[in-house]
Enzyme design. Structure first.
Site, short mmCIF file in Angstrom:
data_model
loop_
_atom_site.label_atom_id
_atom_site.label_comp_id
_atom_site.label_asym_id
_atom_site.label_seq_id
_atom_site.Cartn_x
_atom_site.Cartn_y
_atom_site.Cartn_z
N THR A 249 0.82 -1.39 -0.06
CA THR A 249 -0.18 -0.15 -0.10
C THR A 249 0.78 1.04 -0.06
OG1 THR A 249 -0.18 -0.32 2.33
CG2 THR A 249 -1.92 -0.90 0.86
N ASP A 250 0.07 2.38 -0.24
CA ASP A 250 0.89 3.61 -0.15
C ASP A 250 0.86 4.46 1.20
OD1 ASP A 250 0.64 3.84 -3.15
OD2 ASP A 250 -1.36 3.99 -3.00
N SER B 207 1.60 8.48 5.03
CA SER B 207 0.57 8.50 3.72
C SER B 207 1.64 8.87 2.65
CB SER B 207 -0.63 9.54 4.01
OG SER B 207 -1.15 9.58 2.49
N ARG B 208 2.15 8.05 1.89
CA ARG B 208 3.18 8.57 1.07
C ARG B 208 3.00 9.22 -0.26
NH1 ARG B 208 5.09 4.02 3.50
NH2 ARG B 208 4.21 2.25 2.45
N VAL B 209 1.58 9.20 -0.65
CA VAL B 209 1.29 10.13 -1.83
C VAL B 209 0.34 11.13 -1.59
CG1 VAL B 209 1.95 8.18 -3.22
CG2 VAL B 209 -0.17 8.21 -2.70
#
Ligand code: ATP
Ligand code: MG
Length: 557
Positions: free
Chosen positions: A382-383, A408-410
């Site tokens: 997941t992101d 939350s990466r994006v």
């Protein structure tokens, strides 16, 4: 029984001849086979050739099977109906169809099982469109980076781990830590948005599913929601199929240029079902007895969530043909010719925004251990992840999100500027607070600056608490967080902070409604609005009566 070595050459050739004959009769493949053995929802079938993986097979008594193991001389398939009805020697027919599910608007407001049969007693689903439950996720050309926010309505999530449309954000935590509550509230928050929601319940009790459906109905979101339910009593293959079915339903909305959310509640149960099926199919067990391809299974599922490239929507089939996202050859793109789905002419169509499919998978941990097989897999697929902690939950810090480990990466690329302007400070203050709080536990004397940071952190933590069923529009979230990061709570007793926030919002709603409207419209907290907000806070403070102090004194202005 004679073994192969003792067979005479004539016998061998007659077997081959018969097999070939059967194949030609069925138009190139043997379409009928026989059940070799059956039990535990699994059947082994002999005699069917060139069957496709995930193809539907017809058994007697309307029982449907799905071909899972394609072996040299037999195939293992899972049965979606009652396996007691099937016996050795029964005939099995190929259907030539891959497992598929009805899709489209007709599903909105419905509760269905993993193969698309209605569970809500509201009659058949009137749709002509079907999609295979499994498909290869689209490649990079058909995607673009996430750019629009997906608001969950939880202050703590939208501020600190913002999610973008098309993102995959894992929700991870022990039993009873508010995992389902988070996705249910995120769905409730879509009441006024253009996102349709698919809630996939795996292995939950009928009563819990009914309660969730009731909540959706009560809060007015059921008309834009589909519930795919593989209940606790449904056979393992239903648990296994449900998330793919939910994904396919979401893809249909995305491919029409719309936005969809799919929540998988939860993938721990899905993994268990797959383990069970695999062991029964006699696949070799791997780590923690899960089959070796479980990582692939989950990545294949989650990879299907995405923000689609812009493209042209076909006037005939309504589906979007994505175009490569390159600015330079825009002219060339505008000239794109035929629909990728039905071949219709789309040369004259305008370029439309790509749709999105956002995924919120849930995974359960045991005693906070995230290093087990399935959670580590999902974290890497997941992101980002939202950690919900039992500790915080029991301390009544709800949502029980661990701010330090959740990421939350994006999604921050999609956060609205107004939120971004307050969230940065919030993040920093909370990080400092965590450090100091750990330190303060030793009971050391604290200097003034440290005490100030602690006081601030405590108030911010209070501010981020939120009850279930009250998702908050992002413009109001900005106002609340502004109070905390701009030191307007310094003199408010910690136990009064929540009430202060609530009453402040009520004040804004009735006295200064222009402020949130302006933020919602411009997505920014511009200087003028900030000025007005400061004035509003000033005025509100005059009217706020603290009840915590014995004398109920007014807060100093
Ligand atoms: P399970 O592991 O059983 O699926 P879960 O992690 O999904 O549990 P929930 O069922 O969402 O947890 O929540 C557990 C309980 O906590 C429920 O009774 C729910 O009403 C309550 N709860 C969840 N979130 C909040 C919240 N933000 N404020 C108050 N109560 C909450
Ligand atoms: Mg739950």
């Amino acid at each position: 029984m004679a073994d192969e070595t003792s067979m005479r050459p004539e016998e061998v050739s007659s077997i081959i001849r018969r097999a070939l004959q059967a194949e030609t009769q069925a138009g190139g493949f043997a379409a009928v086979g026989t059940v070799l053995e059956v039990g535990d929802g699994i059947a082994r079938v002999y005699g069917i050739r060139q069957c496709q993986a995930m193809e539907l097979l017809k058994f007697p008594h309307d029982v449907i099977g799905i071909a899972m193991n394609l072996e040299e001389d037999n195939l293992g398939c899972v049965l979606l109906g009652k396996d007691e009805l099937i016996k050795e020697g029964d005939q099995v027919e190929r259907t030539g169809r891959i497992a598929s599910i009805p899709v489209g608007d007709a599903l909105l407001g419905r509760v269905i099982d993993a193969v698309g049969r209605p569970l809500d007693g509201r009659g058949p689903i009137e749709t002509e469109r079907y999609r295979p439950v499994e498909r290869v996720a689209p490649g990079i050309v058909k995607r673009q980076p996430v750019k629009e926010p997906f608001h969950t309505g939880y202050k703590i999530v939208d501020a600190l781990t913002p999610i973008g449309r098309g993102q995959r954000e894992l929700i991870i935590g022990d039993r009873q830590t508010g995992k389902s509550a988070l996705v249910v509230d995120a769905i409730l928050n879509q009441r006024a948005s253009d996102v349709v929601c698919i809630y996939v319940a795996i292995g939950q009790k009928n009563a819990s599913i009914a309660r969730i459906v009731e909540t959706f109905e009560r809060e007015g979101v059921m008309n834009k929601t589909v519930v795919v339910a593989a209940t606790a009593t449904a056979p393992a293959p239903q648990w296994y199929l449900a998330p793919y079915a939910g994904c396919a339903i979401g893809e249909e909305f995305m491919e029409r240029g719309g936005h969809a959310l799919v929540a998988f509640d939860d993938l721990s149960k899905h993994a268990e079902a797959y383990r069970q099926i695999s062991l029964l199919l006699r696949r070799p067990p791997g780590r923690e007895a899960y089959p070796g391809d479980i990582f692939y299974l989950h990545s294949r599922l989650l990879e299907r969530a995405m923000k689609s490239s812009d493209g042209k929507i076909c006037p005939s089939c309504g589906l979007l043909t994505p175009l490569p996202p390159t600015e330079e050859n825009l002219e060339e793109l505008k000239a794109a010719k035929v629909c990728a789905h039905c071949g219709e002419d789309i040369s004259g169509r305008e370029i439309a925004d790509g749709g999105s499919l956002t995924a919120l998978p849930i995974v359960e941990t045991k005693a906070g251990d995230i290093s087990t097989y399935i959670p580590t897999n999902l974290i890497s697929i997941t992101d980002g992840q939202i950690f919900l902690e039992a500790d915080l939950f029991h301390k009544m810090i709800r949502p029980a999100m661990n701010v330090g480990t959740s990421v939350s990466r994006v999604g921050s690329a999609a956060q609205i500027p107004a939120m971004k302007s307050v969230a940065g400070e919030l993040k920093l203050s909370l990080a400092q607070y965590r450090e100091m709080a750990a330190f303060a536990e030793f009971g050391t004397e604290l200097d003034e600056a440290t005490q100030r940071q602690l006081a601030r952190g405590e108030r911010l933590t209070e501010l981020l608490k939120q009850d279930q069923y009250v998702p908050m529009p992002v413009e109001y979230q900005v106002l609340i967080i502004y109070l905390g990061v701009q030191e307007h709570l310094r003199d408010i007793p910690v136990e009064e902070v929540q009430r202060f926030g609530e009453e402040f919002l009520a004040f804004i709603r009735s006295e200064r409604p222009g402020i949130p409207v302006r933020i919602a419209e411009t997505r920014r907290l511009d200087e003028e609005t900030q000025q007005k907000l400061e004035e509003a806070i000033e005025e509100f403070r005059k009217s706020f009566v603290a009840t915590a102090g014995a004398d109920g004194a007014r807060v100093e202005g």
